[in-house]
Design a protein around this motif. Sequence first.
Motif, short mmCIF file in Angstrom:
data_model
loop_
_atom_site.label_atom_id
_atom_site.label_comp_id
_atom_site.label_asym_id
_atom_site.label_seq_id
_atom_site.Cartn_x
_atom_site.Cartn_y
_atom_site.Cartn_z
N GLU A 184 -56.74 -15.22 49.64
CA GLU A 184 -55.43 -15.17 49.03
C GLU A 184 -55.31 -13.24 49.73
N MET A 185 -55.82 -12.66 49.88
CA MET A 185 -56.39 -11.30 50.78
C MET A 185 -55.65 -11.26 52.21
N LEU A 186 -56.29 -12.48 52.27
CA LEU A 186 -55.86 -12.70 53.86
C LEU A 186 -54.39 -13.51 53.85
N HIS A 187 -53.80 -13.89 53.34
CA HIS A 187 -52.18 -14.31 52.85
C HIS A 187 -51.61 -13.04 52.50
N ARG A 188 -51.86 -12.09 51.90
CA ARG A 188 -50.80 -11.33 50.76
C ARG A 188 -50.83 -9.99 52.48
N GLN B 234 -60.73 -2.60 48.00
CA GLN B 234 -61.13 -1.58 47.09
C GLN B 234 -60.43 -1.13 46.78
N ARG B 235 -59.47 -1.25 46.91
CA ARG B 235 -57.66 -0.52 46.25
C ARG B 235 -57.38 -1.25 44.94
N LEU B 236 -57.63 -2.54 44.85
CA LEU B 236 -57.26 -3.71 43.48
C LEU B 236 -58.90 -2.96 42.95
#
Length: 99
Positions: free
Chosen positions: A30-34, A94-96
Amino acid sequence: MPVQTPTDFDEMPPGNTAGGLEDQFPYDAEMLHRLRLGDAYFCNLAARYHALNRAIHRFETEVERCSAFHVERLKTQRLKLLDEITAILEQAEQRLVAP
């Protein structure tokens, strides 16, 4: 509004090239996609990683020929990209989590 940059690997049919970013980071899909959709720099890194990974796979499976030295140089470049991609993923996570 997030930056949407088309990439070669989004337009390519799935193949049997091992070691894509989703394989390297199975829990971060999901993070890769974002990041691909919202970060042009990351999108460029991911595209470069994909291109290097595909080239290495073609050389290792002898679809194309090149010297062992060249393959090792490509692998070194791929590792450097992977290190940078890992750092960006860690910062984004980390920002999340940060308050």
